[in-house]
Motif scaffolding. Sequence first.
Motif, PDB file in Angstrom:
ATOM      1  N   MET A  71       0.816  -1.141  -0.046  1.00 27.52           N
ATOM      2  CA  MET A  71      -0.022  -0.160  -0.114  1.00 27.52           C
ATOM      3  C   MET A  71       0.817   1.082   0.128  1.00 27.52           C
ATOM      4  SD  MET A  71      -2.962   1.079   2.624  1.00 27.52           S
ATOM      5  CE  MET A  71      -3.940  -0.503   2.452  1.00 27.52           C
ATOM      6  N   ASN A  72       1.916   1.300   0.940  1.00 28.49           N
ATOM      7  CA  ASN A  72       2.963   2.342   0.866  1.00 28.49           C
ATOM      8  C   ASN A  72       3.291   2.742  -0.607  1.00 28.49           C
ATOM      9  OD1 ASN A  72       2.357   3.513   3.386  1.00 28.49           O
ATOM     10  ND2 ASN A  72       3.793   2.027   4.307  1.00 28.49           N
ATOM     11  N   HIS A  73       3.824   1.691  -1.348  1.00 31.76           N
ATOM     12  CA  HIS A  73       4.253   1.799  -2.557  1.00 31.76           C
ATOM     13  C   HIS A  73       3.417   2.384  -3.499  1.00 31.76           C
ATOM     14  CE1 HIS A  73       5.078   0.503  -6.723  1.00 31.76           C
ATOM     15  NE2 HIS A  73       6.483   0.531  -6.319  1.00 31.76           N
ATOM     16  N   ALA A  74       1.980   1.748  -3.235  1.00 28.43           N
ATOM     17  CA  ALA A  74       0.955   2.200  -4.121  1.00 28.43           C
ATOM     18  C   ALA A  74       0.683   3.719  -3.850  1.00 28.43           C
ATOM     19  CB  ALA A  74      -0.080   1.374  -4.008  1.00 28.43           C
ATOM     20  N   ARG A  75       0.595   4.147  -2.505  1.00 26.98           N
ATOM     21  CA  ARG A  75       0.296   5.500  -2.268  1.00 26.98           C
ATOM     22  C   ARG A  75       1.445   6.536  -2.792  1.00 26.98           C
ATOM     23  NH1 ARG A  75      -1.453   4.931   3.994  1.00 26.98           N
ATOM     24  NH2 ARG A  75      -3.669   4.242   3.496  1.00 26.98           N
ATOM     25  N   GLN A  76       2.793   6.308  -2.915  1.00 26.58           N
ATOM     26  CA  GLN A  76       3.845   7.074  -3.568  1.00 26.58           C
ATOM     27  C   GLN A  76       3.305   6.844  -5.144  1.00 26.58           C
ATOM     28  OE1 GLN A  76       7.557   8.396  -2.876  1.00 26.58           O
ATOM     29  NE2 GLN A  76       7.476   7.427  -0.751  1.00 26.58           N
ATOM     30  N   GLY A  77       2.865   5.820  -5.509  1.00 29.03           N
ATOM     31  CA  GLY A  77       2.653   5.769  -7.064  1.00 29.03           C
ATOM     32  C   GLY A  77       1.409   6.498  -7.513  1.00 29.03           C
ATOM     33  N   VAL A  78       0.363   6.589  -6.450  1.00 30.05           N
ATOM     34  CA  VAL A  78      -0.651   7.366  -6.766  1.00 30.05           C
ATOM     35  C   VAL A  78      -0.401   8.989  -6.847  1.00 30.05           C
ATOM     36  CG1 VAL A  78      -3.035   8.032  -6.065  1.00 30.05           C
ATOM     37  CG2 VAL A  78      -2.400   5.864  -5.777  1.00 30.05           C
ATOM     38  N   GLY A  79       0.354   9.376  -5.866  1.00 29.66           N
ATOM     39  CA  GLY A  79       1.032  10.653  -5.961  1.00 29.66           C
ATOM     40  C   GLY A  79       1.523  10.980  -7.363  1.00 29.66           C
ATOM     41  N   PRO A 131       2.714  10.421   2.831  1.00 26.43           N
ATOM     42  CA  PRO A 131       1.387  10.844   3.037  1.00 26.43           C
ATOM     43  C   PRO A 131       1.143  12.260   2.362  1.00 26.43           C
ATOM     44  CG  PRO A 131       2.338  11.027   5.055  1.00 26.43           C
ATOM     45  CD  PRO A 131       3.181  10.032   4.385  1.00 26.43           C
ATOM     46  N   ILE A 132       2.411  12.868   2.347  1.00 27.88           N
ATOM     47  CA  ILE A 132       2.366  14.285   1.679  1.00 27.88           C
ATOM     48  C   ILE A 132       2.350  13.948   0.050  1.00 27.88           C
ATOM     49  CG2 ILE A 132       4.043  16.217   1.343  1.00 27.88           C
ATOM     50  CD1 ILE A 132       5.152  15.731   4.124  1.00 27.88           C
ATOM     51  N   THR A 140      -7.997   7.896   1.478  1.00 27.71           N
ATOM     52  CA  THR A 140      -8.348   9.198   1.182  1.00 27.71           C
ATOM     53  C   THR A 140      -7.323  10.530   1.804  1.00 27.71           C
ATOM     54  OG1 THR A 140      -9.849   9.315   3.265  1.00 27.71           O
ATOM     55  CG2 THR A 140     -10.813   8.503   1.398  1.00 27.71           C
ATOM     56  N   THR A 141      -7.752  11.385   1.485  1.00 26.68           N
ATOM     57  CA  THR A 141      -6.850  12.535   1.785  1.00 26.68           C
ATOM     58  C   THR A 141      -6.830  12.597   3.393  1.00 26.68           C
ATOM     59  OG1 THR A 141      -7.473  13.891  -0.266  1.00 26.68           O
ATOM     60  CG2 THR A 141      -6.338  15.076   1.624  1.00 26.68           C
ATOM     61  N   ALA A 142      -7.999  12.606   4.023  1.00 26.20           N
ATOM     62  CA  ALA A 142      -8.210  12.554   5.530  1.00 26.20           C
ATOM     63  C   ALA A 142      -7.161  11.460   5.998  1.00 26.20           C
ATOM     64  CB  ALA A 142      -9.547  12.387   6.136  1.00 26.20           C
ATOM     65  N   ILE A 143      -7.294  10.282   5.478  1.00 25.19           N
ATOM     66  CA  ILE A 143      -6.316   9.259   6.020  1.00 25.19           C
ATOM     67  C   ILE A 143      -5.035   9.433   6.046  1.00 25.19           C
ATOM     68  CG2 ILE A 143      -5.679   6.746   5.519  1.00 25.19           C
ATOM     69  CD1 ILE A 143      -8.689   6.228   5.133  1.00 25.19           C
ATOM     70  N   GLN A 144      -4.495  10.221   4.794  1.00 23.70           N
ATOM     71  CA  GLN A 144      -3.264  10.564   4.535  1.00 23.70           C
ATOM     72  C   GLN A 144      -2.859  11.671   5.705  1.00 23.70           C
ATOM     73  OE1 GLN A 144      -1.459   8.682   2.525  1.00 23.70           O
ATOM     74  NE2 GLN A 144      -3.418   7.810   2.093  1.00 23.70           N
ATOM     75  N   ALA A 145      -3.672  12.559   5.861  1.00 23.83           N
ATOM     76  CA  ALA A 145      -3.526  13.646   6.793  1.00 23.83           C
ATOM     77  C   ALA A 145      -3.364  13.174   8.386  1.00 23.83           C
ATOM     78  CB  ALA A 145      -4.529  14.662   6.696  1.00 23.83           C
ATOM     79  N   LEU A 146      -4.364  12.185   8.499  1.00 22.92           N
ATOM     80  CA  LEU A 146      -4.180  11.676  10.073  1.00 22.92           C
ATOM     81  C   LEU A 146      -2.859  11.106  10.149  1.00 22.92           C
ATOM     82  CD1 LEU A 146      -7.797  10.324  10.388  1.00 22.92           C
ATOM     83  CD2 LEU A 146      -6.614  12.047  11.811  1.00 22.92           C
ATOM     84  N   ASP A 147      -2.378  10.079   8.947  1.00 20.68           N
ATOM     85  CA  ASP A 147      -1.266   9.323   9.175  1.00 20.68           C
ATOM     86  C   ASP A 147      -0.115  10.431   9.640  1.00 20.68           C
ATOM     87  OD1 ASP A 147       0.780   7.014   8.644  1.00 20.68           O
ATOM     88  OD2 ASP A 147       1.014   7.949   6.750  1.00 20.68           O
ATOM     89  N   LEU A 148       0.033  11.165   8.749  1.00 23.67           N
ATOM     90  CA  LEU A 148       1.031  12.446   8.857  1.00 23.67           C
ATOM     91  C   LEU A 148       1.250  13.033  10.266  1.00 23.67           C
ATOM     92  CD1 LEU A 148       3.203  14.202   7.680  1.00 23.67           C
ATOM     93  CD2 LEU A 148       1.312  15.872   6.986  1.00 23.67           C
ATOM     94  N   ILE A 149      -0.073  13.299  10.685  1.00 24.57           N
ATOM     95  CA  ILE A 149      -0.053  14.283  11.812  1.00 24.57           C
ATOM     96  C   ILE A 149       0.122  13.103  13.074  1.00 24.57           C
ATOM     97  CG2 ILE A 149      -2.479  14.063  12.690  1.00 24.57           C
ATOM     98  CD1 ILE A 149      -2.213  17.132  12.603  1.00 24.57           C
ATOM     99  N   GLY A 150      -0.562  11.898  12.979  1.00 18.19           N
ATOM    100  CA  GLY A 150      -0.431  11.128  14.197  1.00 18.19           C
ATOM    101  C   GLY A 150       0.848  10.192  13.955  1.00 18.19           C
TER     102      GLY A 150
END
Length: 593
Positions: A293-301, A387-388, A435-445
């Motif tokens: 998933m983390n690989h995919a998240r960078q890929g989606v960016g 997440p950014i 979602t963006t909220a999940i990324q934002a919560l991941d970043l801050i938490g």
Amino acid sequence: MSQYHPPVLDAKFILDQLIGFDGLCEKLQLEDINIDLADAVLEEAGKLSSEVFAPLNWDTDQNPAQWADNSVTQSPGLKEAYQQFVDNGWSTLTAPEEFGGQNLPQVLGTAVSEMWQASNMAFALCPLLSIGSVEALLAHGSDELKALYLPRLIAGEWTGTMNLTEPGAGSDLAAVSTTATPDGDHYRIKGQKIFITWGDHQMTPNIVHLVLARLPDAPPGVKGISLFIVPKFVLDENGEPGERNDVYPISIEHKLGIHGSPTCTMAFGDNEGAIGYLVGEPHKGLPYMFTMMNHARQGVGVQGLGISDRAYQQAVQYARERVQGKNKDGSKKPIIEYPDVRRMLLTMRSGVEAMRALALEASAALDFAHADNNSKEKYARLELFTPIVKGWMTEFAQELTSLNIQVHGGMGYVEETGAAQHFRDARILPIYEGTTAIQALDLIGRKVLMDGGVALESLLSDMAATANELSASSNADAQAFGASFAQAVDKARAAKEWLLTNAPSEKELSQAVCFDMLMAMGYLCGGWMQGRTLLAVIALTDANDDVYGEEFLAKKRISAMYYSQCLLPRALHHFGVMVQNPQALYEFAVDQF
């Protein structure tokens, strides 16, 4: 339809001047890999993306994948395009040599991936997910599973999918109900998964599904999830596709965009049960899946970057051709000469160049971590970026692809121009893979509060060093950039301290301010990359560089200054909203909506 021009020179500039590609390759002990080879790879990828994938983009939108009799047929032309992709070895680019890969740095793979995503995002989702499957199996698969599946996945002979979401379990994976029952040396998988990208097609003789499911003795919640390989065709004694497994696409979604990418509802075990094989240890499927998933998240960016660049190129072409009004001498005036159109185009261009540099910086963090004996500090930088890259870049893509429509005016709202397709395709990006909220919560938490802001402070220290270097320059542009960037870094530090002080005692604070934190960090990271770009441009200009050329460097300078003047201030806005912690958000009761 607009022609796609791959950003070969800009990617080379970033790899060379910002990443230090040759030095990275030395650290990775890749003796035969250097910036000249990277340039050649980028050139060849550019040809395939512009000459093969891009011409199919509109056709795949207008002729989407079709489902019938529990089988999916891909859009016309994609099977042949995929075969060309495989024949040319592109699926093997960054994979380890042990399983047939070329072992090139991840950052080069990211630069190439942008071209696939920009030229035909719906198609490029297929190899993107296969790469994620490879990463998960490399990290967690047994030697037997690796030997059976990795060579074929890496070669592109088979493709991979990720099966998480269920009708009753979206982002809340604790609610996963798909079951896995032991049956000899394998398991019988039963359940249903939805929103499975490229869950079925006819481009390869087998598809390897990675599936989250629960064992009979599984504890409740996310700690009871295991990961399984479920092939479309069960392998025979020779490792070849044999009997059809009990896994079928029972429908595909009719979507706003990415029509060429079949999004399937997958039924596992409607009959005797789909045969699956446990990956790693029981009940550890969620952390295993996060590798993919983390690989995919960078890929989606990177998808957000690619589709934004495609939209920018189309907007420039239209703005040059579209005539509106006259000059004083009576000659016709193309709309590109109007200041507001230039504002939109420069916002797109400067934003795209900042995103490209950030995507490559984040990808290079993984390479540098590997080069430094799997450095925890460098992994922390990678995890902070993830997440950014996913959240900010995909949110920004909504604005940039929308600006393409605005530049086109009324014609942008007409499907035939193709501007709307890029906007529609981009809309999924802030939603899937978290979602963006999940990324934002991941970043801050997880990425700030959990380590007390250590990784963030390390990044801010590097940014402050760049601000000081800009301010100390004798170049007036650098000094101006340095002043505005230093102010933004100071705001970030103040916001970090405010968060660390207040979040532990205020239950909902992190959730309330996480979006603004994410967006602020995105614009700040973009400013960091543009500031470093400006320093490199000044140095190359002073040295009378003849590699990139005077015109290219002049464009990069203006793009960086535009970012400093018009986009970096957005970071100040979002940090300001964040520390204000607007009370109206709490005061407006649920029943008042």
